[in-house]
Design a protein around this motif. Structure first.
Motif, PDB file in Angstrom:
ATOM      1  N   ASN A  11       0.830  -1.196   0.000  1.00  0.00           N
ATOM      2  CA  ASN A  11       0.000   0.000   0.000  1.00  0.00           C
ATOM      3  C   ASN A  11       0.873   1.256   0.000  1.00  0.00           C
ATOM      4  O   ASN A  11       1.614   1.507   0.961  1.00  0.00           O
ATOM      5  N   VAL A  12       0.807   2.045  -1.070  1.00  0.00           N
ATOM      6  CA  VAL A  12       1.663   3.236  -1.153  1.00  0.00           C
ATOM      7  C   VAL A  12       1.283   4.293  -0.121  1.00  0.00           C
ATOM      8  O   VAL A  12       2.066   5.204   0.154  1.00  0.00           O
ATOM      9  N   PHE A  13       0.091   4.163   0.449  1.00  0.00           N
ATOM     10  CA  PHE A  13      -0.329   5.102   1.486  1.00  0.00           C
ATOM     11  C   PHE A  13      -0.365   4.434   2.861  1.00  0.00           C
ATOM     12  O   PHE A  13      -1.031   4.891   3.781  1.00  0.00           O
ATOM     13  N   GLY A  14       0.380   3.339   2.985  1.00  0.00           N
ATOM     14  CA  GLY A  14       0.405   2.592   4.230  1.00  0.00           C
ATOM     15  C   GLY A  14       0.986   3.343   5.410  1.00  0.00           C
ATOM     16  O   GLY A  14       0.776   2.950   6.558  1.00  0.00           O
ATOM     17  N   ALA A  15       1.699   4.412   5.156  1.00  0.00           N
ATOM     18  CA  ALA A  15       2.263   5.200   6.258  1.00  0.00           C
ATOM     19  C   ALA A  15       1.250   6.186   6.823  1.00  0.00           C
ATOM     20  O   ALA A  15       1.485   6.787   7.882  1.00  0.00           O
ATOM     21  N   LEU A  16       0.125   6.361   6.127  1.00  0.00           N
ATOM     22  CA  LEU A  16      -0.922   7.260   6.605  1.00  0.00           C
ATOM     23  C   LEU A  16      -1.920   6.492   7.455  1.00  0.00           C
ATOM     24  O   LEU A  16      -1.925   5.260   7.479  1.00  0.00           O
ATOM     25  N   GLY A  17      -2.778   7.204   8.154  1.00  0.00           N
ATOM     26  CA  GLY A  17      -3.721   6.578   9.064  1.00  0.00           C
ATOM     27  C   GLY A  17      -5.101   6.365   8.473  1.00  0.00           C
ATOM     28  O   GLY A  17      -5.707   7.310   7.949  1.00  0.00           O
ATOM     29  N   ARG A  18      -5.565   5.157   8.497  1.00  0.00           N
ATOM     30  CA  ARG A  18      -6.921   4.739   8.229  1.00  0.00           C
ATOM     31  C   ARG A  18      -7.454   5.184   6.868  1.00  0.00           C
ATOM     32  O   ARG A  18      -7.110   4.621   5.865  1.00  0.00           O
ATOM     33  N   TYR A  19      -8.293   6.246   6.776  1.00  0.00           N
ATOM     34  CA  TYR A  19      -8.929   6.616   5.507  1.00  0.00           C
ATOM     35  C   TYR A  19      -8.637   8.075   5.171  1.00  0.00           C
ATOM     36  O   TYR A  19      -9.519   8.941   5.236  1.00  0.00           O
ATOM     37  N   PRO A  20      -7.424   8.389   4.804  1.00  0.00           N
ATOM     38  CA  PRO A  20      -7.065   9.794   4.572  1.00  0.00           C
ATOM     39  C   PRO A  20      -7.571  10.314   3.234  1.00  0.00           C
ATOM     40  O   PRO A  20      -7.741   9.564   2.269  1.00  0.00           O
ATOM     41  N   GLU A  21      -7.795  11.620   3.182  1.00  0.00           N
ATOM     42  CA  GLU A  21      -8.004  12.299   1.911  1.00  0.00           C
ATOM     43  C   GLU A  21      -6.641  12.487   1.259  1.00  0.00           C
ATOM     44  O   GLU A  21      -5.646  12.761   1.937  1.00  0.00           O
ATOM     45  N   ILE A  22      -6.605  12.322  -0.062  1.00  0.00           N
ATOM     46  CA  ILE A  22      -5.353  12.570  -0.775  1.00  0.00           C
ATOM     47  C   ILE A  22      -5.635  13.456  -1.983  1.00  0.00           C
ATOM     48  O   ILE A  22      -6.757  13.489  -2.500  1.00  0.00           O
ATOM     49  N   THR A  23      -4.612  14.140  -2.436  1.00  0.00           N
ATOM     50  CA  THR A  23      -4.735  15.008  -3.610  1.00  0.00           C
ATOM     51  C   THR A  23      -4.218  14.272  -4.843  1.00  0.00           C
ATOM     52  O   THR A  23      -3.456  13.302  -4.732  1.00  0.00           O
ATOM     53  N   PRO A  24      -4.606  14.736  -6.019  1.00  0.00           N
ATOM     54  CA  PRO A  24      -4.020  14.149  -7.236  1.00  0.00           C
ATOM     55  C   PRO A  24      -2.492  14.234  -7.244  1.00  0.00           C
ATOM     56  O   PRO A  24      -1.818  13.326  -7.733  1.00  0.00           O
ATOM     57  N   GLU A  25      -1.966  15.295  -6.660  1.00  0.00           N
ATOM     58  CA  GLU A  25      -0.512  15.461  -6.607  1.00  0.00           C
ATOM     59  C   GLU A  25       0.127  14.393  -5.725  1.00  0.00           C
ATOM     60  O   GLU A  25       1.202  13.849  -6.068  1.00  0.00           O
ATOM     61  N   GLN A  26      -0.509  14.072  -4.605  1.00  0.00           N
ATOM     62  CA  GLN A  26       0.009  13.005  -3.742  1.00  0.00           C
ATOM     63  C   GLN A  26      -0.015  11.666  -4.455  1.00  0.00           C
ATOM     64  O   GLN A  26       0.909  10.857  -4.330  1.00  0.00           O
ATOM     65  N   LEU A  27      -1.088  11.411  -5.188  1.00  0.00           N
ATOM     66  CA  LEU A  27      -1.196  10.160  -5.928  1.00  0.00           C
ATOM     67  C   LEU A  27      -0.109  10.065  -6.993  1.00  0.00           C
ATOM     68  O   LEU A  27       0.550   9.031  -7.134  1.00  0.00           O
ATOM     69  N   ALA A  28       0.085  11.138  -7.730  1.00  0.00           N
ATOM     70  CA  ALA A  28       1.102  11.136  -8.776  1.00  0.00           C
ATOM     71  C   ALA A  28       2.487  10.912  -8.189  1.00  0.00           C
ATOM     72  O   ALA A  28       3.305  10.164  -8.752  1.00  0.00           O
ATOM     73  N   ALA A  29       2.751  11.504  -7.032  1.00  0.00           N
ATOM     74  CA  ALA A  29       4.059  11.350  -6.394  1.00  0.00           C
ATOM     75  C   ALA A  29       4.257   9.930  -5.871  1.00  0.00           C
ATOM     76  O   ALA A  29       5.373   9.394  -5.914  1.00  0.00           O
ATOM     77  N   ALA A  30       3.181   9.311  -5.389  1.00  0.00           N
ATOM     78  CA  ALA A  30       3.278   7.939  -4.876  1.00  0.00           C
ATOM     79  C   ALA A  30       3.491   6.935  -5.996  1.00  0.00           C
ATOM     80  O   ALA A  30       4.101   5.884  -5.794  1.00  0.00           O
ATOM     81  N   ALA A  31       2.957   7.229  -7.173  1.00  0.00           N
ATOM     82  CA  ALA A  31       3.158   6.430  -8.391  1.00  0.00           C
ATOM     83  C   ALA A  31       2.921   4.936  -8.203  1.00  0.00           C
ATOM     84  O   ALA A  31       3.801   4.123  -8.491  1.00  0.00           O
TER      85      ALA A  31
END
Length: 265
Positions: free
Chosen positions: A189-209
């Protein structure tokens, strides 16, 4: 789970660590969680189910033979009272604290708290114990564990993002049942360092790739028309629709989940 029994009652500790005394076996059950409603029916308790939520769609007859008592986060207390429950079964995440607190003052309320497969297996066995259906629940939990065990690890976990909502974008992250199943399916999970059900931006998604983007069928009903939207943010990712019930329902549905996850690899 610790428990003690007396003539006609059972004292148990639920998954929130609360001591609950329930009639044994219970005869009039209200279920506040769709996946646990399905479990109760699969344990052979259909005749004892007096109340369910409007989201309890499995089995299909659940909402027709039992009273619909509102949603998971907005109970109709008058309808629950009319059910005259001797046991209410809820969940920490899916139900709302104030509503549960109000019910606790009138009825035995047993609560689950499921954040991973191990917690789901404990829930199945504990529900079997308090409803006098351990003869069905225990083999069911063992079969689920065996099927997940057969999945085995993947050689190289594939990075992924699992979307549960749109406008704003929200994903499943650490501490969720979905995150545990993603790992068991062979994803990182590329967002595994965040907690539970976070909101993310398109920019965060692009950076996580992420290499894979999974769009869930629930709670937001992602459809084919949304695939291009996410591909526009991550052109190199494989974007696909997935069955949200297979990733988030933690009752008897888990008998089918391992096979579903293996097909996603």
């Amino acid at each position: 789970m610790s428990f003690t029994s007396n003539q006609g009652s059972l004292a148990v500790t639920d998954q929130l660590g609360r001591r609950v005394v329930v009639p044994f076996p219970p005869q009039r059950i209200v279920s506040l969680v769709p996946s646990q409603t399905e479990l109760l029916f699969d344990l052979g308790l259909g005749k004892q189910i007096e109340g369910v939520t409007k989201f309890c769609i499995y089995p299909p007859e659940a909402r027709y033979q039992a009273t619909v008592i509102g949603g998971t986060k907005n109970f109709d207390f008058a309808k629950i009272a009319a059910c005259r429950p001797d046991l209410v079964i809820g969940n920490k995440e899916e139900n709302y604290q104030d509503g549960i607190a109000q019910l606790e003052g009138r009825y035995p309320v047993w609560m689950s708290d499921v954040a991973d497969l191990a917690g789901a297996l404990r829930m199945v066995k504990q529900v079997g114990l308090i409803t006098n259906t351990a003869r069905v629940a225990d083999p069911m939990a063992d079969a689920i564990a065996e099927r997940f065990g057969a999945l085995g690890p993947t050689a190289a976990p594939e990075t992924a993002a699992y979307f549960i909502w749109r406008k704003p974008y929200m994903v499943a992250a650490a501490g969720t049942f979905i995150d545990d199943l993603l790992r068991r399916a062979g994803f990182a999970n590329v967002f595994g360092a965040l907690g539970r059900y976070p909101e993310i931006t398109p920019e965060q998604l692009a950076a996580a790739a992420p290499r894979r983007i999974l769009l869930s069928s629930e709670p937001y009903p992602f459809q084919e028309k949304h695939l291009a939207e996410l591909r526009g943010i991550c052109p190199a990712a494989r974007v696909e629709l997935v069955d949200g019930e297979m990733f988030s329902w933690y009752g008897s549905r888990l008998l089918h989940t391992a096979a579903y996850l293996s097909r996603l690899r």
